[in-house]
Design an enzyme around this catalytic site. Sequence first.
Site, short mmCIF file in Angstrom:
data_model
loop_
_atom_site.label_atom_id
_atom_site.label_comp_id
_atom_site.label_asym_id
_atom_site.label_seq_id
_atom_site.Cartn_x
_atom_site.Cartn_y
_atom_site.Cartn_z
N ASP A 46 -1.74 7.57 -9.85
CA ASP A 46 -1.12 7.10 -8.62
C ASP A 46 0.33 6.71 -8.90
OD1 ASP A 46 -2.06 4.49 -6.23
OD2 ASP A 46 -1.18 6.45 -5.94
N GLU A 102 2.73 10.95 -1.45
CA GLU A 102 2.41 9.73 -0.72
C GLU A 102 3.54 9.35 0.23
OE1 GLU A 102 -0.20 7.13 -3.83
OE2 GLU A 102 1.96 7.02 -4.07
#
Length: 145
Positions: A46, A102
């Site tokens: 992430d 993202e």
Amino acid sequence: MRSPRAGWTPPSSSWRSPRARWWRCSTPSTATLQALRAMGVRVAIDDFGTGYSSLAYLKRLEIDELKIDRSFVVDLPNDDDVALVGAICGVARLLGIEVVAEGVETEQQRATLLGLDCELAQGFLWSPAVPPHRFTPMLQAPPTS
């Protein structure tokens, strides 16, 4: 394949880790990631491109997915961000790693990402974060265009 103890089906499961949690991977944590992958769990990094993330970890760890931090997406199609996101996507593609952007909020960002061969994205363009009690009905609803 199903994990009887955990009650989940690995092919639809993903383990996502913020970069700082395991960047200083010791042998046991690398072994843990390998064991998860052997069970069919996809491993994702992430917020890639920020903090402790390093290209060396892409070589050292068996990663299925990179999630490009929104800080690289927010100013797309700025030339510097296009270059960085394009480089991340290119390296990931060559290594067989899936990429997710993202923080996609605009159609222009989405189009730029598609032009860089980044076909997976998440962000407010599609939906804000939703609590679990609202998420299940969204999955069950017919798709909208």
